[in-house]
Design an enzyme around this catalytic site. Structure first.
Site, PDB file in Angstrom:
ATOM      1  N   ASP A 142       0.824  -1.208   0.000  1.00 12.72           N
ATOM      2  CA  ASP A 142       0.000   0.000   0.000  1.00 12.72           C
ATOM      3  C   ASP A 142       0.867   1.271   0.000  1.00 12.72           C
ATOM      4  OD1 ASP A 142      -2.144   1.690   0.288  1.00 12.72           O
ATOM      5  OD2 ASP A 142      -2.944   0.729   2.078  1.00 12.72           O
ATOM      6  N   ASP A 170     -10.580   4.044  -1.505  1.00 11.81           N
ATOM      7  CA  ASP A 170     -11.206   3.011  -0.666  1.00 11.81           C
ATOM      8  C   ASP A 170     -12.724   2.887  -0.840  1.00 11.81           C
ATOM      9  OD1 ASP A 170      -8.643   2.926   0.257  1.00 11.81           O
ATOM     10  OD2 ASP A 170      -9.160   3.086   2.366  1.00 11.81           O
TER      11      ASP A 170
HETATM   12  C1  GLA Z   1      -5.574   2.187   2.807  1.00  7.64           C
HETATM   13  C2  GLA Z   1      -6.067   1.043   1.927  1.00  7.64           C
HETATM   14  C3  GLA Z   1      -7.105   0.241   2.689  1.00  7.64           C
HETATM   15  C4  GLA Z   1      -6.507  -0.283   3.994  1.00  7.64           C
HETATM   16  C5  GLA Z   1      -5.939   0.873   4.826  1.00  7.64           C
HETATM   17  C6  GLA Z   1      -5.150   0.362   6.009  1.00  7.64           C
HETATM   18  O1  GLA Z   1      -6.555   3.128   3.059  1.00  7.64           O
HETATM   19  O2  GLA Z   1      -6.594   1.544   0.735  1.00  7.64           O
HETATM   20  O3  GLA Z   1      -7.583  -0.824   1.899  1.00  7.64           O
HETATM   21  O4  GLA Z   1      -5.492  -1.209   3.685  1.00  7.64           O
HETATM   22  O5  GLA Z   1      -5.068   1.673   4.043  1.00  7.64           O
HETATM   23  O6  GLA Z   1      -4.572   1.388   6.767  1.00  7.64           O
END
Ligand code: GLA
Length: 401
Positions: A151, A222
């Site tokens: 990520d 998200d």
């Molecule tokens: C980001 C990702 C999510 C999750 C969070 C965790 O927002 O897009 O899917 O993994 O981080 O902190």
């Protein structure tokens, strides 16, 4: 829960910016069909513990989800503590023994996934992999990890913005190189590990992630458990079908089926459309407290078979009429799947929608299976289709004419 702000899109062709390794072939060792499993984030977020992961593994088995194809049990952010004097990343008190946890998950015939990122910190502010990529990859392999979600998070501010302020091309190069670095580190371990890129669809990852061995890449920011968000994400998937295929998939984010206040129709439509998109199917709900109707959505074998079709051809929106949309995808053996989605807030009773088979390239009456009732049905040209708000008709036509 990301630390950084959105990065403006750079209209760059990236494949030329990285030294492309033979990673595409390596990436295809896994994820021949879209990965299926469960991830901790959507329900537990930062509260997830070792116990929750074990319970999720138990539940995947006892609910029949494992038999339906849900194999990966993925720990998302917040398992990490600090690095020791040798740079070894420690787990925090919620995850006292990651190797033992991985062994437990494997003992159930399942696989286990973990989470990190190329920056100094994860999105939750925990320790990430910057400068320790090989070391972390080796540790994951030693634990028996089968899947890594990687990520972007703090890499944007801490590296891209800092090292190359106002230079989008250089920022892109840095980002792609960071993903390539971890991909190579994973490959060097010799363990097949699904490499799942998460950088919110910035800068068209579908154009460069496959070449560096990415098995999936997030196409958007998200998801959350609201129909508006789910539908907004769905609408952003148009035009991406050419990039999906065996070993490398567009990822419109994990499932919210069974979470929040989603209605049954919304859960059904969300699941149907993610299957139409050949998306990874990573459930994100509270498995120990799953309602029977949610379980029957998540374990609908006919719908899962659409997602897992070996051809790997993602659906496209063929046409829409008002707020009703018709999506279709090609399936192995010449079959097709058709989804008719009422994205509107009204029931189409006074002005029913009529399904045009002609627009779908079909010639006259078709024999189909309704994948939610399980019944055979006939599709006739311009037949009225009445759908409740946010509900869906999903059919498979085995031998289209
Ligand atoms: C980001 C990702 C999510 C999750 C969070 C965790 O927002 O897009 O899917 O993994 O981080 O902190």
């Amino acid at each position: 829960m990301r630390l950084s702000a959105s990065l403006p899109l750079a209209s760059l062709v990236l494949a030329s910016l990285i030294a492309i390794s033979p990673a595409l072939a390596a990436g295809q060792q896994v994820a021949a069909t879209p990965p299926m499993g469960w991830n901790s984030w959507n329900f537990f977020a930062e509260k997830v513990t070792d116990k929750d992961i074990r319970a999720a593994a138990d539940q995947l088995v006892s609910t029949g989800m494992k038999d339906a194809g849900y194999i990966y049990v993925n720990i998302d952010d917040t398992w990490e503590a600090e690095r020791d004097a040798n740079g070894v990343l420690r787990t925090n008190s919620k995850f006292p023994d990651m190797k033992a946890l991985a062994d437990y998950v494997h003992s159930k015939g399942l696989k286990i996934g973990i989470y990190s990122g190329p920056g100094p910190k994860t999105c939750g502010g925990y320790t990430a992999s910057l400068g320790h990529e090989e070391q972390d990859a080796k540790m994951y392999a030693a634990w028996g990890i089968d899947y890594l979600k990687y990520d972007l998070c703090s890499f944007n501010e801490a590296v891209m913005q800092k090292q190359a302020p106002n230079d989008k091309a250089e920022q892109m190069r840095l980002m792609v190189a960071a993903y390539d670095k971890m991909s190579k580190a994973l490959q060097a371990t010799g363990r097949p590990i699904v490499f799942s890129l998460c950088q919110y669809g910035w800068d068209s990852p579908w154009e460069w992630a496959p070449a560096l061995g990415g098995n999936s890449w997030r196409t958007t920011d998200d998801i959350n458990a609201h129909w508006d968000r789910i539908y907004a994400i769905l609408s952003q998937q148009e035009g991406l079908l050419a990039y999906a295929g065996p070993g490398h998939w567009n990822d419109p984010d994990m499932l919210e089926v069974g979470n929040g206040e989603l209605t049954l129709a919304e859960n059904r439509s969300h699941f149907s459309m993610w299957a139409m998109l050949a998306s990874p199917l990573l459930a994100g709900n509270d498995l120990p407290n799953m309602k029977p109707e949610v379980k029957s959505i998540l374990t609908n074998r006919d719908v899962i078979a659409i997602d897992q079709d070996p051809l790997g051809k993602q659906a496209s929106r063929v046409y829409s009429d008002g707020e009703v949309e018709v999506w279709a995808r090609h399936l192995d053996g010449g079959a097709i799947a058709v989804a008719v989605l009422n994205a509107g807030s009204d029931r189409y009773s006074t002005h029913p929608f009529h399904l045009s088979l002609t627009k779908l390239g079909l010639n006259g009456t078709q024999q189909a299976k309704d994948l939610w009732t399980g019944k055979d049905m006939e599709l006739t040209n311009n037949m009225p289709v009445e759908l409740a708000s946010h509900d869906i008709l999903l059919v498979r036509v085995a031998t289209p004419k």
